[in-house]
Design a protein around this motif. Structure first.
Motif, mmCIF file in Angstrom:
data_model
loop_
_atom_site.group_PDB
_atom_site.id
_atom_site.type_symbol
_atom_site.label_atom_id
_atom_site.label_comp_id
_atom_site.label_asym_id
_atom_site.label_seq_id
_atom_site.Cartn_x
_atom_site.Cartn_y
_atom_site.Cartn_z
ATOM 1 N N TRP A 9 0.830 -1.201 0.000
ATOM 2 C CA TRP A 9 0.000 0.000 0.000
ATOM 3 C C TRP A 9 0.866 1.253 0.000
ATOM 4 O O TRP A 9 0.577 2.220 -0.693
ATOM 5 N N THR A 10 1.962 1.264 0.760
ATOM 6 C CA THR A 10 2.855 2.420 0.815
ATOM 7 C C THR A 10 3.418 2.722 -0.573
ATOM 8 O O THR A 10 3.503 3.889 -0.977
ATOM 9 N N GLU A 45 0.538 4.271 -2.546
ATOM 10 C CA GLU A 45 0.238 5.616 -2.044
ATOM 11 C C GLU A 45 1.295 6.626 -2.503
ATOM 12 O O GLU A 45 0.957 7.748 -2.887
ATOM 13 N N THR A 46 2.548 6.217 -2.499
ATOM 14 C CA THR A 46 3.631 7.090 -2.941
ATOM 15 C C THR A 46 3.525 7.390 -4.436
ATOM 16 O O THR A 46 3.866 8.487 -4.882
ATOM 17 N N LEU A 48 0.676 7.448 -6.234
ATOM 18 C CA LEU A 48 -0.602 8.074 -6.627
ATOM 19 C C LEU A 48 -0.461 9.474 -7.232
ATOM 20 O O LEU A 48 -1.119 9.773 -8.235
ATOM 21 N N ARG A 94 -8.554 3.763 2.335
ATOM 22 C CA ARG A 94 -7.578 3.854 1.249
ATOM 23 C C ARG A 94 -8.246 4.280 -0.053
ATOM 24 O O ARG A 94 -7.651 5.008 -0.853
ATOM 25 N N ARG A 148 -8.498 7.875 0.036
ATOM 26 C CA ARG A 148 -7.173 8.453 -0.209
ATOM 27 C C ARG A 148 -6.867 8.467 -1.706
ATOM 28 O O ARG A 148 -6.322 9.436 -2.238
ATOM 29 N N ILE A 149 -7.223 7.393 -2.400
ATOM 30 C CA ILE A 149 -6.980 7.304 -3.838
ATOM 31 C C ILE A 149 -7.693 8.421 -4.584
ATOM 32 O O ILE A 149 -7.102 9.100 -5.419
ATOM 33 N N THR A 163 -6.301 12.194 -3.645
ATOM 34 C CA THR A 163 -4.906 12.563 -3.881
ATOM 35 C C THR A 163 -4.792 13.363 -5.171
ATOM 36 O O THR A 163 -5.217 12.895 -6.234
#
Length: 131
Positions: free
Chosen positions: A80-81, A84-85, A87, A117, A120-121, A124
Motif C-alpha cells: 500500500w505504501t 500511495e507514494t 498516486l 484507502r 485516499r486514492i 490525492t
C-alpha cells in the motif's frame, strides 16, 4: 428490459425472475445467424472475456508491479505504501478515467484497498507537473 416491460403495459416491472425469462428470450437472438449460438455459448463467452488492459504511465506501472510482488509475499502494508507514494504520479489522457481503476479491478491489488484507502486514492492530487 424495463422499456420492454412498460411497452407491454405491465404495471409492475420489477418482479424477481421477470428478467430471467426475458434474458433467455434475448440471448439466443444475439448469436450470428446460422451459427447455432445459444445461451450456454454466450455464458461461456462472457466467462472467458478478458477486458483490455488500460495503459498506465511507466512510473505508475512500475509501482503497481512492485506492489503486486509485495502483496503476494504478504507485505500488504508495504504494498500500500508503494501505491500511495505513486498516486500523485498517476495520470490519464482520457477525461473518462478519473482514478486508477486498476486498484479495484486487479485481483491482487484490490485486496489492499480499504474504504479509507479508497478515499485516499480519489482525493490525492494527481498528474503534477503535466502541462
Amino acid at each position: 428490459m424495463r422499456a420492454r416491460c412498460a411497452a407491454r403495459g405491465a404495471r409492475r416491472c420489477g418482479a424477481p425472475g421477470r428478467y430471467i425469462s426475458t434474458l433467455g428470450d434475448v440471448l439466443p437472438a444475439l448469436g450470428t445467424p446460422g451459427s447455432g449460438d445459444d445461451t450456454a455459448d454466450w455464458i461461456a463467452r462472457a466467462a472467458a472475456f478478458v477486458p483490455p488492459v488500460l495503459p498506465e504511465s511507466p512510473a505508475f506501472q512500475q509501482a503497481l508491479d512492485l506492489a503486486r510482488t509485495l502483496a503476494r509475499q504478504g507485505d500488504t502494508d508495504e504494498a500500500w505504501t508503494v501505491i500511495e507514494t505513486a498516486l500523485p504520479h498517476w495520470h490519464s489522457d482520457s477525461p473518462h478515467r478519473i482514478a486508477p481503476v486498476i486498484l479495484r479491478t486487479d485481483p491482487v491489488l484490490s485486496d489492499l484497498i480499504t474504504p479509507d484507502r479508497a478515499r485516499r486514492i480519489v482525493t490525492t492530487p494527481r498528474g503534477e507537473g503535466r502541462g
